[in-house]
Design a protein around this motif. Sequence first.
Motif, mmCIF file in Angstrom:
data_model
loop_
_atom_site.group_PDB
_atom_site.id
_atom_site.type_symbol
_atom_site.label_atom_id
_atom_site.label_comp_id
_atom_site.label_asym_id
_atom_site.label_seq_id
_atom_site.Cartn_x
_atom_site.Cartn_y
_atom_site.Cartn_z
ATOM 1 N N GLY A 238 13.292 -12.816 -1.968
ATOM 2 C CA GLY A 238 12.758 -13.145 -0.967
ATOM 3 C C GLY A 238 13.018 -12.359 0.069
ATOM 4 N N ALA A 239 13.729 -11.248 -0.039
ATOM 5 C CA ALA A 239 14.181 -10.558 0.931
ATOM 6 C C ALA A 239 12.939 -10.022 1.811
ATOM 7 C CB ALA A 239 14.947 -9.281 0.553
ATOM 8 N N ASP A 240 12.732 -9.739 3.078
ATOM 9 C CA ASP A 240 11.397 -9.087 3.628
ATOM 10 C C ASP A 240 11.479 -7.626 3.764
ATOM 11 O OD1 ASP A 240 10.308 -11.716 4.826
ATOM 12 O OD2 ASP A 240 12.271 -11.952 5.379
ATOM 13 N N ILE A 241 12.735 -7.366 3.816
ATOM 14 C CA ILE A 241 12.885 -5.638 4.119
ATOM 15 C C ILE A 241 14.218 -5.264 3.557
ATOM 16 C CG2 ILE A 241 13.644 -5.992 6.322
ATOM 17 C CD1 ILE A 241 12.359 -3.474 7.227
ATOM 18 N N ILE A 242 14.285 -4.148 3.123
ATOM 19 C CA ILE A 242 15.654 -3.495 2.558
ATOM 20 C C ILE A 242 15.764 -2.336 3.303
ATOM 21 C CG2 ILE A 242 15.452 -4.312 0.158
ATOM 22 C CD1 ILE A 242 14.668 -1.232 -0.325
ATOM 23 N N ASN A 243 17.189 -2.212 3.565
ATOM 24 C CA ASN A 243 17.598 -1.081 4.282
ATOM 25 C C ASN A 243 18.676 -0.181 3.458
ATOM 26 O OD1 ASN A 243 18.291 0.168 6.764
ATOM 27 N ND2 ASN A 243 20.239 -0.485 6.556
ATOM 28 N N VAL A 244 18.404 0.964 3.822
ATOM 29 C CA VAL A 244 19.048 2.055 2.965
ATOM 30 C C VAL A 244 20.138 2.790 3.982
ATOM 31 C CG1 VAL A 244 18.989 4.179 1.656
ATOM 32 C CG2 VAL A 244 17.187 2.377 1.629
ATOM 33 N N PRO A 245 21.275 2.356 3.878
ATOM 34 C CA PRO A 245 22.454 3.058 4.741
ATOM 35 C C PRO A 245 23.133 4.430 4.367
ATOM 36 C CG PRO A 245 22.860 0.869 4.332
ATOM 37 C CD PRO A 245 21.942 1.320 3.340
ATOM 38 N N ASP A 246 22.994 5.433 5.191
ATOM 39 C CA ASP A 246 23.761 6.697 4.844
ATOM 40 C C ASP A 246 25.164 6.490 5.702
ATOM 41 O OD1 ASP A 246 24.521 9.054 4.121
ATOM 42 O OD2 ASP A 246 23.633 10.253 5.563
ATOM 43 N N THR A 247 26.066 5.482 5.102
ATOM 44 C CA THR A 247 27.073 4.977 5.850
ATOM 45 C C THR A 247 27.755 6.000 6.336
ATOM 46 O OG1 THR A 247 26.863 2.884 4.412
ATOM 47 C CG2 THR A 247 28.959 3.217 5.749
ATOM 48 N N VAL A 248 28.337 7.272 5.625
ATOM 49 C CA VAL A 248 29.004 8.322 6.171
ATOM 50 C C VAL A 248 28.410 9.570 6.509
ATOM 51 C CG1 VAL A 248 31.244 7.194 5.160
ATOM 52 C CG2 VAL A 248 29.731 8.641 3.882
ATOM 53 N N GLY A 249 27.071 9.418 6.501
ATOM 54 C CA GLY A 249 26.354 10.648 6.935
ATOM 55 C C GLY A 249 26.407 11.760 6.009
ATOM 56 N N VAL A 250 26.379 11.442 4.958
ATOM 57 C CA VAL A 250 26.270 12.717 3.610
ATOM 58 C C VAL A 250 25.054 13.100 3.193
ATOM 59 C CG1 VAL A 250 28.799 11.788 2.811
ATOM 60 C CG2 VAL A 250 26.839 11.228 1.875
ATOM 61 N N MET A 251 23.837 12.464 3.567
ATOM 62 C CA MET A 251 22.742 12.946 3.042
ATOM 63 C C MET A 251 22.201 14.192 3.868
ATOM 64 S SD MET A 251 21.916 11.131 0.694
ATOM 65 C CE MET A 251 20.457 10.700 0.227
ATOM 66 N N LEU A 252 21.268 15.025 2.805
ATOM 67 C CA LEU A 252 20.682 15.905 3.421
ATOM 68 C C LEU A 252 19.085 15.673 3.612
ATOM 69 C CD1 LEU A 252 22.044 19.008 1.386
ATOM 70 C CD2 LEU A 252 22.459 18.673 3.577
ATOM 71 N N PRO A 253 18.259 16.268 4.621
ATOM 72 C CA PRO A 253 16.840 15.583 4.561
ATOM 73 C C PRO A 253 16.368 15.713 3.159
ATOM 74 C CG PRO A 253 17.362 17.056 6.407
ATOM 75 C CD PRO A 253 18.595 17.020 5.552
ATOM 76 N N VAL A 254 16.355 16.606 2.394
ATOM 77 C CA VAL A 254 15.700 16.724 1.173
ATOM 78 C C VAL A 254 16.132 15.671 0.241
ATOM 79 C CG1 VAL A 254 17.167 18.354 -0.002
ATOM 80 C CG2 VAL A 254 15.056 18.319 -0.868
#
Length: 505
Positions: free
Chosen positions: A169-185
Amino acid sequence: MYIDEIKKEMKIPEKVLIFDTTLRDGEQTPGVAITPDEKIRIAKRLDRLGVDVIEVGFPAASQGERKAAQQIKSLGLNTQVCGLARVLQEDLDAALDSDVDYIHTFIGTSPLHRKYKLKMDQDEILQKSVQAVEYIKDHGIIAEFSAEDATRTELEFLQKIYSAVEEAGADIINVPDTVGVMLPVSMHKLITDIKKAVKIPISVHCHDDFGLAVANSLSAVEAGAQQVHATINGLGERAGNTSLEEVVMALMINYGIKTNINTELLVGTSELVSRITGVKMPPNKAIVGDNAFAHEAGIHVHGVLQKAETYEPLKPEMVGHTRRIIMGKHTGARAIRSKLDDYGIEMDEDQFCSLYDQVKKLGDKGKMITDADLQALAETVIGRPKEEKVRLEGFTVITGDNVLPTATVKLNIDGQIKTAAKTGVGPVDAAINAIQSLVGETADIELKEYHIEAITGGTNALAEVFVILADNEGNSATGRSTVEDVVMASVEAVLDAINKILIGR
């Protein structure tokens, strides 16, 4: 343009929601503590700003957090009021007791979090996540679920847990980049892959450890994310979070994506949060920094004065800012003339050249000339007599502990070089005594008034000295000078008045 061609290939949403977490993640900025009353002030401003959700805090953390959440909810704001909660019964109950209408619940999902922090396996984490979402929905509350450290979680498990909470029943899911390791691609690919597993809206929460929080958030939107977590001024843990003002204006200007943000309130909101938290923004901070719309270089100033868009990607008024033309060593003549026109100051060519030279010399010394500085300099130049019967040729002063202040002045008086050294109660008094002794044979001069003022704050402020002198024949004149050195300004002001008296005889 190239950017327009790229946008045609993107499947971007028409609108993006802004989830503001200044009062929760922003307060986790090291050294920042916001009182309940201050939270209310910020929440009211965020509501006016137009954010879609305000995460008011972590109600389970303290009684003060719960009280602040209750008070903010009671304000009847237009925005949704959200509380953060772990997937624990006590956390969820604390959030429910705070009367919020939106709960953001989370649990770590990465191998690191499972092994070292939670000491749980995937099945346990999935079960607790589903139970938490079901509990929230049983109470008729909006549920947003975050897989903490999602960007370091196995894709298969991430898809599985997001799919499970959606079914719960979740209305929205959130994707955290908790330690900021992602690149835009990589963020783009991750959101694309998650969208294959869920149909509900996707949000993104990026940290700025590598300075990529805004870029990663925008990349997530390009891949279909419909909500962005952000904080005013990019406040937050360690290097902070996605900067609300930056991501909103990038969405608006660069992508043509709408938000509900009243952008003209961005600078005012930034300043309020800065005052309350004590975290000052660097002058070169994008959008809201003091220098965001400031120009000094002659080429840039010329372009901006002709057509602002030449060196400004957006109008300062759009974000509640103002354009500033800074005077310094890079300043061109056009910029100075434009400023003088704004002040209504008229100068002939010789006067303007004198002013321009002074601005350049001050700039070479590292001085930034403010509007007030420039006006004072201009008034000094305009008030200067066209000819000089008395001209300063040299000047030194000695002062200090156990030293009687002594000034030595060398003047050119009608072509004759004369030198005198005199003492005084201070260096200014000594210098004026020396000047009076030298011009005594030409005119009996008396100082009637003396005023000094620092144009702007700081130890390197320009000093503006204003004097009134009179001679024994009843002639009087004003003198003015604006330079960095107080004693030199005093000497120049006195000589300015003396020349006016002598020329007017």
